[in-house]
Design a protein around this motif. Structure first.
Motif, PDB file in Angstrom:
ATOM      1  N   SER A 136      32.472  44.864  64.194  1.00  0.00           N
ATOM      2  CA  SER A 136      32.847  44.046  64.766  1.00  0.00           C
ATOM      3  C   SER A 136      34.573  44.624  65.718  1.00  0.00           C
ATOM      4  N   GLY A 137      35.227  45.880  64.765  1.00  0.00           N
ATOM      5  CA  GLY A 137      35.824  46.331  65.880  1.00  0.00           C
ATOM      6  C   GLY A 137      37.483  46.968  65.774  1.00  0.00           C
ATOM      7  N   ALA A 138      37.159  46.443  63.909  1.00  0.00           N
ATOM      8  CA  ALA A 138      38.064  46.094  62.846  1.00  0.00           C
ATOM      9  C   ALA A 138      38.339  47.140  62.585  1.00  0.00           C
ATOM     10  N   GLY A 139      39.244  48.064  62.003  1.00  0.00           N
ATOM     11  CA  GLY A 139      39.357  48.898  61.059  1.00  0.00           C
ATOM     12  C   GLY A 139      38.255  48.382  59.889  1.00  0.00           C
ATOM     13  N   ALA A 140      38.132  49.823  59.095  1.00  0.00           N
ATOM     14  CA  ALA A 140      37.895  49.867  57.399  1.00  0.00           C
ATOM     15  C   ALA A 140      38.499  49.839  56.637  1.00  0.00           C
ATOM     16  N   VAL A 141      39.629  50.858  56.604  1.00  0.00           N
ATOM     17  CA  VAL A 141      41.115  50.841  55.997  1.00  0.00           C
ATOM     18  C   VAL A 141      41.299  49.846  55.082  1.00  0.00           C
ATOM     19  N   ALA A 142      40.919  50.005  53.522  1.00  0.00           N
ATOM     20  CA  ALA A 142      41.467  48.996  52.694  1.00  0.00           C
ATOM     21  C   ALA A 142      42.417  49.487  52.277  1.00  0.00           C
ATOM     22  N   GLY A 143      43.208  50.566  52.078  1.00  0.00           N
ATOM     23  CA  GLY A 143      44.859  50.231  51.717  1.00  0.00           C
ATOM     24  C   GLY A 143      45.302  51.975  51.638  1.00  0.00           C
ATOM     25  N   GLU A 144      46.407  51.630  51.675  1.00  0.00           N
ATOM     26  CA  GLU A 144      46.550  53.648  52.100  1.00  0.00           C
ATOM     27  C   GLU A 144      48.097  54.500  50.834  1.00  0.00           C
ATOM     28  N   GLU A 145      48.590  54.464  50.499  1.00  0.00           N
ATOM     29  CA  GLU A 145      49.598  55.281  50.398  1.00  0.00           C
ATOM     30  C   GLU A 145      50.645  56.323  49.879  1.00  0.00           C
ATOM     31  N   SER A 150      30.612  46.186  58.754  1.00  0.00           N
ATOM     32  CA  SER A 150      30.513  44.736  59.365  1.00  0.00           C
ATOM     33  C   SER A 150      32.085  45.109  59.448  1.00  0.00           C
ATOM     34  N   LEU A 151      32.717  45.500  59.848  1.00  0.00           N
ATOM     35  CA  LEU A 151      33.781  45.434  59.747  1.00  0.00           C
ATOM     36  C   LEU A 151      34.227  46.912  61.261  1.00  0.00           C
ATOM     37  N   LEU A 152      33.166  47.307  60.908  1.00  0.00           N
ATOM     38  CA  LEU A 152      33.009  48.697  61.867  1.00  0.00           C
ATOM     39  C   LEU A 152      32.795  48.299  63.048  1.00  0.00           C
ATOM     40  N   SER A 191      32.348  48.498  49.990  1.00  0.00           N
ATOM     41  CA  SER A 191      31.044  48.240  50.202  1.00  0.00           C
ATOM     42  C   SER A 191      30.915  48.094  51.451  1.00  0.00           C
ATOM     43  N   VAL A 192      29.730  49.090  51.474  1.00  0.00           N
ATOM     44  CA  VAL A 192      29.294  49.567  52.832  1.00  0.00           C
ATOM     45  C   VAL A 192      28.505  48.516  54.017  1.00  0.00           C
ATOM     46  N   GLU A 193      28.311  47.471  53.065  1.00  0.00           N
ATOM     47  CA  GLU A 193      28.077  45.903  54.040  1.00  0.00           C
ATOM     48  C   GLU A 193      29.277  46.002  54.745  1.00  0.00           C
ATOM     49  N   GLU A 194      30.204  45.527  54.332  1.00  0.00           N
ATOM     50  CA  GLU A 194      31.372  45.478  54.123  1.00  0.00           C
ATOM     51  C   GLU A 194      31.694  46.426  55.665  1.00  0.00           C
ATOM     52  N   TYR A 195      31.998  47.969  54.716  1.00  0.00           N
ATOM     53  CA  TYR A 195      32.535  48.798  55.744  1.00  0.00           C
ATOM     54  C   TYR A 195      32.349  48.845  57.096  1.00  0.00           C
TER      55      TYR A 195
END
Length: 103
Positions: free
Chosen positions: A22-31, A18-20, A12-16
């Protein structure tokens, strides 16, 4: 992707944003990819391009060589001394070609 590990952002661009904001990272997951997964990724990329795939990456095992010969017979790849190149027909089905060479 850093060569071994990949990560993805929130879709979600909005969530992305918003997270940026707020200073939070926008990474949802990794492998972290295994050597087998890295090899398959390289095959996938190579068969989607005119660069093709090195025969060394495909491997010399009889079953892999048989798969390569079948692809050539069916007009999906063209072989040189050290590479397999997708033909125009091969590019149409490029996502399926690496499946012949999975571990």
């Amino acid at each position: 992707f850093d060569g071994r590990r990949r990560w993805w952002n929130f879709p979600s661009v909005e969530e992305y944003c918003s997270l940026l904001n707020s200073g939070a990272g926008a990474v949802a997951g990794e492998e972290t990819l295994t050597p087998s997964q890295l090899r398959l990724e390289a095959l996938c990329l190579g068969f989607r391009t005119r660069e093709g795939v090195s025969l060394e990456l495909i491997g010399r095992e009889p079953r892999r060589q048989a798969g390569l010969a079948a692809l050539e017979r069916n007009g999906l790849v063209r072989l040189t001394a050290d590479r397999a190149f997708p033909t125009l027909q091969g590019l149409v089905v490029a996502d399926r070609l690496p499946l012949r060479f999975e571990d």
